[in-house]
Write a protein that holds these residues in place. Structure first.
Motif, PDB file in Angstrom:
ATOM      1  N   PHE A   6       9.924  10.976 127.549  1.00 45.59           N
ATOM      2  CA  PHE A   6       8.880  10.548 127.710  1.00 45.59           C
ATOM      3  C   PHE A   6       8.214  12.002 127.053  1.00 45.59           C
ATOM      4  CE2 PHE A   6      11.476   8.190 130.233  1.00 45.59           C
ATOM      5  CZ  PHE A   6      10.849   7.597 130.168  1.00 45.59           C
ATOM      6  N   LEU A   7       7.014  12.128 126.268  1.00 43.75           N
ATOM      7  CA  LEU A   7       6.244  13.029 125.658  1.00 43.75           C
ATOM      8  C   LEU A   7       5.096  12.484 126.195  1.00 43.75           C
ATOM      9  CD1 LEU A   7       8.678  12.497 123.365  1.00 43.75           C
ATOM     10  CD2 LEU A   7       6.934  14.072 122.110  1.00 43.75           C
ATOM     11  N   ARG A   8       4.294  14.093 126.665  1.00 44.68           N
ATOM     12  CA  ARG A   8       2.901  14.458 127.530  1.00 44.68           C
ATOM     13  C   ARG A   8       1.618  13.882 126.221  1.00 44.68           C
ATOM     14  NH1 ARG A   8      -0.563  13.929 132.478  1.00 44.68           N
ATOM     15  NH2 ARG A   8      -2.347  14.598 131.583  1.00 44.68           N
ATOM     16  N   MET A  19       5.798   8.463 115.114  1.00 46.23           N
ATOM     17  CA  MET A  19       7.650   9.228 115.613  1.00 46.23           C
ATOM     18  C   MET A  19       8.512   9.300 114.957  1.00 46.23           C
ATOM     19  SD  MET A  19       6.144   8.744 118.411  1.00 46.23           S
ATOM     20  CE  MET A  19       4.899   9.460 118.208  1.00 46.23           C
ATOM     21  N   ALA A  20       8.429   8.346 113.601  1.00 43.93           N
ATOM     22  CA  ALA A  20       9.932   9.013 112.674  1.00 43.93           C
ATOM     23  C   ALA A  20       9.880  10.524 112.576  1.00 43.93           C
ATOM     24  CB  ALA A  20       9.261   8.301 111.016  1.00 43.93           C
ATOM     25  N   ASP A  21       8.854  10.952 112.154  1.00 47.26           N
ATOM     26  CA  ASP A  21       8.372  12.672 112.188  1.00 47.26           C
ATOM     27  C   ASP A  21       9.323  13.154 113.594  1.00 47.26           C
ATOM     28  OD1 ASP A  21       7.603  12.350 109.437  1.00 47.26           O
ATOM     29  OD2 ASP A  21       5.530  12.866 110.436  1.00 47.26           O
ATOM     30  N   SER A  40       3.761   5.523 121.799  1.00 50.21           N
ATOM     31  CA  SER A  40       3.181   6.531 122.493  1.00 50.21           C
ATOM     32  C   SER A  40       3.943   7.778 123.210  1.00 50.21           C
ATOM     33  CB  SER A  40       2.812   5.782 123.850  1.00 50.21           C
ATOM     34  OG  SER A  40       3.962   5.074 124.178  1.00 50.21           O
ATOM     35  N   GLY A  41       4.965   8.328 122.462  1.00 49.87           N
ATOM     36  CA  GLY A  41       5.921   9.284 122.605  1.00 49.87           C
ATOM     37  C   GLY A  41       7.219   9.133 123.554  1.00 49.87           C
ATOM     38  N   ARG A 162       3.100   5.991 131.791  1.00 50.26           N
ATOM     39  CA  ARG A 162       3.959   5.072 130.659  1.00 50.26           C
ATOM     40  C   ARG A 162       3.660   3.753 131.835  1.00 50.26           C
ATOM     41  NH1 ARG A 162       4.721   8.881 128.322  1.00 50.26           N
ATOM     42  NH2 ARG A 162       5.037   9.210 127.090  1.00 50.26           N
ATOM     43  N   ASN A 163       3.237   2.761 130.911  1.00 48.72           N
ATOM     44  CA  ASN A 163       2.551   1.565 131.759  1.00 48.72           C
ATOM     45  C   ASN A 163       4.482   0.881 131.849  1.00 48.72           C
ATOM     46  OD1 ASN A 163       2.540  -2.323 131.596  1.00 48.72           O
ATOM     47  ND2 ASN A 163       0.580  -1.341 131.001  1.00 48.72           N
ATOM     48  N   ILE A 164       5.170  -0.689 132.962  1.00 50.48           N
ATOM     49  CA  ILE A 164       5.748  -0.836 133.766  1.00 50.48           C
ATOM     50  C   ILE A 164       6.060  -1.777 132.341  1.00 50.48           C
ATOM     51  CG2 ILE A 164       5.241  -2.852 134.488  1.00 50.48           C
ATOM     52  CD1 ILE A 164       7.561   0.036 136.072  1.00 50.48           C
TER      53      ILE A 164
END
Length: 177
Positions: A6-8, A19-21, A40-41, A162-164
């Protein structure tokens, strides 16, 4: 073992990345079965390394590639299931429910900040099994007093949220790999 990173701070305030990168960076760092969930990572992958070593390796790889200070929180599939299953709030079309992924003890810092913040109707927070959950009416996330606290620079390396519903999507992707 299957993990999710999970990226901030991805794709907010000028930190834009595809996200592909990000997935390619993970593959170059030796991760297998790499895939992303949403923009969103959330990067799902497999590795034989432990989470602590993965955090160090992947933060450096992402930081170097994108020229910014990356913060990642690595959780196993089992830990990710706990985030989803421990949610203390009932889902509603009028509310967002967030779970916070972070360093040990950050849930107490977040609860202290939440306690001090002014609240809107139906805004609540609970700690369940050392995990912090926040319920807020839709449309109030960024405007709420507590929502503003979440952007404090001194907390940026401590957690991400993150949203649930995101946990549901991450787990679905983990199960399909």
């Amino acid at each position: 073992m299957k993990y999710c990173a999970f990226l901030r701070g991805v794709n907010v305030k000028g930190t834009n990345m595809k996200m592909a990168d990000v997935c390619q960076v993970f593959k170059k760092a030796g991760m297998q079965d790499v895939g992303s969930v949403l923009a969103s990572g959330n990067i799902v992958f497999s590795s034989d390394q432990n989470a602590e070593d993965l955090k160090t390796t992947l933060e450096k790889a992402v930081s170097d590639h994108f020229s910014y200070e990356a913060f990642l929180f690595i959780k196993s599939q089992e830990e990710t299931e706990i985030f989803r299953n421990s949610n203390p709030f009932e889902k509603s079309d009028d509310l967002h429910i967030y779970a916070f992924v972070g360093n040990p003890g950050v849930e107490n810092v977040l609860m202290e900040e939440f306690t001090k913040a002014s609240k809107t109707e139906n805004e609540k927070a609970e700690i369940i099994d050392n995990l912090f959950y926040w319920q807020v009416p839709k449309g109030n996330t960024l405007d709420s007093s507590f929502g503003k606290v979440l952007g404090k620079k001194n907390l940026k390396d401590q957690f991400t949220s993150r949203n649930i519903n995101t946990f549901e999507k991450v787990l679905k992707k983990m199960s399909s790999r």
